[in-house]
Design an enzyme around this catalytic site. Sequence first.
Site, PDB file in Angstrom:
ATOM      1  N   LYS A  22      -7.147   0.289   3.332  1.00  0.00           N
ATOM      2  CA  LYS A  22      -5.469   1.199   4.407  1.00  0.00           C
ATOM      3  C   LYS A  22      -5.096   1.799   3.668  1.00  0.00           C
ATOM      4  CE  LYS A  22      -2.222  -1.283   5.368  1.00  0.00           C
ATOM      5  NZ  LYS A  22      -1.175  -0.688   4.827  1.00  0.00           N
ATOM      6  N   ASN A  23      -5.005   1.508   1.924  1.00  0.00           N
ATOM      7  CA  ASN A  23      -3.802   2.283   1.824  1.00  0.00           C
ATOM      8  C   ASN A  23      -4.655   3.996   0.987  1.00  0.00           C
ATOM      9  OD1 ASN A  23      -1.974   0.766   2.354  1.00  0.00           O
ATOM     10  ND2 ASN A  23      -1.776  -0.596   0.398  1.00  0.00           N
ATOM     11  N   ARG A  92       5.007   2.728   8.335  1.00  0.00           N
ATOM     12  CA  ARG A  92       5.654   3.556   6.939  1.00  0.00           C
ATOM     13  C   ARG A  92       4.322   4.658   7.420  1.00  0.00           C
ATOM     14  NH1 ARG A  92       9.209   2.664   4.000  1.00  0.00           N
ATOM     15  NH2 ARG A  92       9.487   3.153   1.419  1.00  0.00           N
ATOM     16  N   CYS A 116       5.470  -2.997   7.796  1.00  0.00           N
ATOM     17  CA  CYS A 116       5.892  -4.501   7.892  1.00  0.00           C
ATOM     18  C   CYS A 116       7.670  -4.965   7.767  1.00  0.00           C
ATOM     19  CB  CYS A 116       5.503  -4.993   7.448  1.00  0.00           C
ATOM     20  SG  CYS A 116       3.321  -5.456   7.041  1.00  0.00           S
ATOM     21  N   ARG A 121      13.359  -1.388   2.420  1.00  0.00           N
ATOM     22  CA  ARG A 121      12.390  -0.197   2.267  1.00  0.00           C
ATOM     23  C   ARG A 121      12.957   0.787   2.525  1.00  0.00           C
ATOM     24  NH1 ARG A 121       6.091  -1.951   4.056  1.00  0.00           N
ATOM     25  NH2 ARG A 121       6.087  -0.396   2.108  1.00  0.00           N
ATOM     26  N   ASP A 304       0.799  -7.166  -2.649  1.00  0.00           N
ATOM     27  CA  ASP A 304       0.489  -7.551  -0.979  1.00  0.00           C
ATOM     28  C   ASP A 304      -0.476  -8.736  -1.185  1.00  0.00           C
ATOM     29  OD1 ASP A 304       1.502  -5.041  -0.469  1.00  0.00           O
ATOM     30  OD2 ASP A 304      -0.471  -3.708  -0.656  1.00  0.00           O
ATOM     31  N   ARG A 396      -3.074  -4.686  11.850  1.00  0.00           N
ATOM     32  CA  ARG A 396      -2.688  -3.089  11.537  1.00  0.00           C
ATOM     33  C   ARG A 396      -3.833  -3.002   9.949  1.00  0.00           C
ATOM     34  NH1 ARG A 396       2.377  -3.370   9.482  1.00  0.00           N
ATOM     35  NH2 ARG A 396       1.739  -1.407   8.330  1.00  0.00           N
TER      36      ARG A 396
END
Length: 416
Positions: A22-23, A92, A116, A121, A304, A396
């Site tokens: 995902k990232n 984000r 999240c 953040r 994470d 997500r």
Amino acid sequence: MSVILVQGYHPLKGEIEIQGSKNAALPMMAAAILHKGTTVLKHVPRIQDVLCMMGILESMGCACVLEGHTLTVDAKTVRDIQIPEENGKAMRSSIMLLGALLGRCGEAYVHYPGGCSIGSRPIDMHIRALRQMGARIREEDGILHGTAVKLKGVPLSLPYPSVGATENIILAAVAAEGTTTLKGAAMEPEVEALCRMLNAMGANISGAGTGIIEIRGGSLLHDGEYTVPGDRIVAGTYLSAVMAGGGSAVLKKSSPDHLGRVIETAGAMGARIKVDGGDMKILMEGRPGAACVVTGPYPGFPTDLQSMMLVLMSMGQGQSRLKETVFEGRFATAKELRKMGAEIIIEGKEALVNGKGRLKGACVEAHDLRGGAALVTAGLGAEGETRVTCCHHIFRGYEDICRDLKNLGADIRREG
Ligand code: UD1
């Protein structure tokens, strides 16, 4: 409301392939708008955040097609420079579009990003760097309005290796005039993957993964195809699942090279792990042992996977310590784990965990993406049934956590 039901104490056994990261995929999708043509991404995870980013790109005028795990983004035309509020606030990574849009169109409207609820953040580092590159950025009613006649490559230095700020700067710098040298850059594998993808499309970036990245801007990008690497956080989640439930598993395409600190910690807690190319073979007998873990930027222990570690420490034996140095709000999962019988004391950034040897099934609520996945792994090692509510957070980032864990032998199902 989506709910996941897990029956504990079913030792796991099986083999699964890990989804794409995902990232890594999200900034690559943002990068696609830098090129007035077609970008093809393979091994893209079919998760909510990817669908959300596709929605954003489409609203801007790009054509996106996701067939299986291959995503084609045609960004010949970018008509709109405004990120829809709903999508921008949901994710984000939408902030990444600020650098990319300023680079491509010279103007952008981006809502303060969501994602999240794991701490405050802020995005001050993103904004400061883009301003140093010549952008004007103003905040109007929660919306960031950026303009830049032409972004300029400059020497930059980050006070903390923020992953998002590093990626945003790279995207802006690829389109800027001149060379950007970024000191204090994040060294996460996903940053390296983004740079490799951009270089494969004609960009000129060196130093990714070293902490100092040099981006020579202004190269004309061309059509390209790139394969998203396996998701190291999903692999780490399923490694934790095997450690919680006991048994054995093979995780294919699990990016073990990027899980050094995690594999080391899991080994010290009793897991027997064999790395074979991109695959990880795991054997877990008995309860996990105690550990002392400090999260930190790569190559440190990933924040994470902090909640998963809290689960293993809670159902393990002995006293463990966990220090969270990246996101202060990540201890929200502790409250839920206490409902399962965990003994966790939070003192500032540290959690002191008294391992109970076992947990008991309970009704718990997912508060964020990784914390939610951790609660599912807790259910695998708990006596009786665990009911995890608010699982939309999990979807997500996990393609199908029930499918994957069922393939590993878990008794798990989704309701709603
Ligand atoms: C990314 C990952 C997320 C991971 C995190 C840390 C994506 C989509 N998300 O998030 O899964 O947990 O890296 O590995 O890739 N900070 C500031 N000002 C800024 C930017 C960040 O103070 O302008 C702070 C944050 O509040 C946090 C720390 O820096 O305390 C790290 O944040 P950052 O590395 O930017 O995380 P994200 O890119 O948001």
